[in-house]
Design a protein around this motif. Structure first.
Motif, PDB file in Angstrom:
ATOM      1  N   CYS A  61       0.832  -1.206   0.000  1.00  0.00           N
ATOM      2  CA  CYS A  61       0.000   0.000   0.000  1.00  0.00           C
ATOM      3  C   CYS A  61       0.869   1.260   0.000  1.00  0.00           C
ATOM      4  N   GLU A  63       0.693   3.828   2.001  1.00  0.00           N
ATOM      5  CA  GLU A  63       1.084   4.249   3.347  1.00  0.00           C
ATOM      6  C   GLU A  63       2.358   3.529   3.787  1.00  0.00           C
ATOM      7  N   ARG A  64       2.405   2.217   3.557  1.00  0.00           N
ATOM      8  CA  ARG A  64       3.600   1.459   3.959  1.00  0.00           C
ATOM      9  C   ARG A  64       4.774   1.784   3.044  1.00  0.00           C
ATOM     10  N   CYS A  96      -5.921   0.849   5.285  1.00  0.00           N
ATOM     11  CA  CYS A  96      -6.329  -0.521   5.603  1.00  0.00           C
ATOM     12  C   CYS A  96      -5.777  -0.931   6.976  1.00  0.00           C
ATOM     13  N   CYS A  99      -1.927  -1.336   7.249  1.00  0.00           N
ATOM     14  CA  CYS A  99      -1.198  -0.054   7.297  1.00  0.00           C
ATOM     15  C   CYS A  99      -1.363   0.630   8.640  1.00  0.00           C
TER      16      CYS A  99
HETATM   17 ZN    ZN Z   1      -2.819  -0.463   3.458  1.00  0.00          ZN
END
Ligand code: ZN
Length: 139
Positions: A61, A63-64, A96, A99
């Motif tokens: 993702c 964010e990560r 999610c 994350c």
């Molecule tokens: Zn995520």
């Protein structure tokens, strides 16, 4: 920041940077292009985009992706004081669960997190997004 619903100029700027980062997403399978921007306590901002994989479960993702960049660039002492997530699909999408747990390692509990919602954008404190993060505590 006492009221995360008050979107200050820096939070809106962070949202713009997240939207820009989404342009670099690699999302040939879902077409869901996401960007994230993290504002760090050292004054720096780091962005990331989602990177999908043909083996879907290996997808990373935005964010990560941004978090890994931030730690790689500034070291493990970084702390996140604000997060913005955006996508090019105009879809409501908070971070999610995976994350949230990964962000919990580096984020301040009172950090505002702004993300796409039905009515445009929504901002919550991180502690509201993940009130019971997993912790490993010795007895
Ligand atoms: Zn995520």
């Amino acid at each position: 920041m006492n009221n995360p619903s008050q979107m200050d100029a820096t939070l809106l700027s962070l949202l713009d940077q997240a939207r820009q980062a989404a342009q670099n997403a690699y999302a040939p399978y879902s077409g869901f292009r996401v960007g994230a921007a993290l504002r760090l306590t050292n004054g720096e901002t780091v962005t990331g985009a989602n990177v999908e994989n043909v083996s879907y479960g290996l997808t990373l993702c935005a964010e990560r992706s941004a978090l890994v960049r931030a730690v790689s660039k500034f070291g493990p002492e970084i702390r996140i004081e604000a997060v913005a997530v955006a996508n090019l699909n105009d879809a409501p999408s908070p971070p999610c669960g995976a994350c949230r747990q990964v962000l919990a390692e580096f984020i301040l509990p009172d950090a505002p997190v702004i993300f796409p919602a039905d009515d445009g954008a929504r901002t919550l404190f991180f502690r509201e997004l993940l009130p019971l993060a997993f912790e490993m505590k010795a007895k």
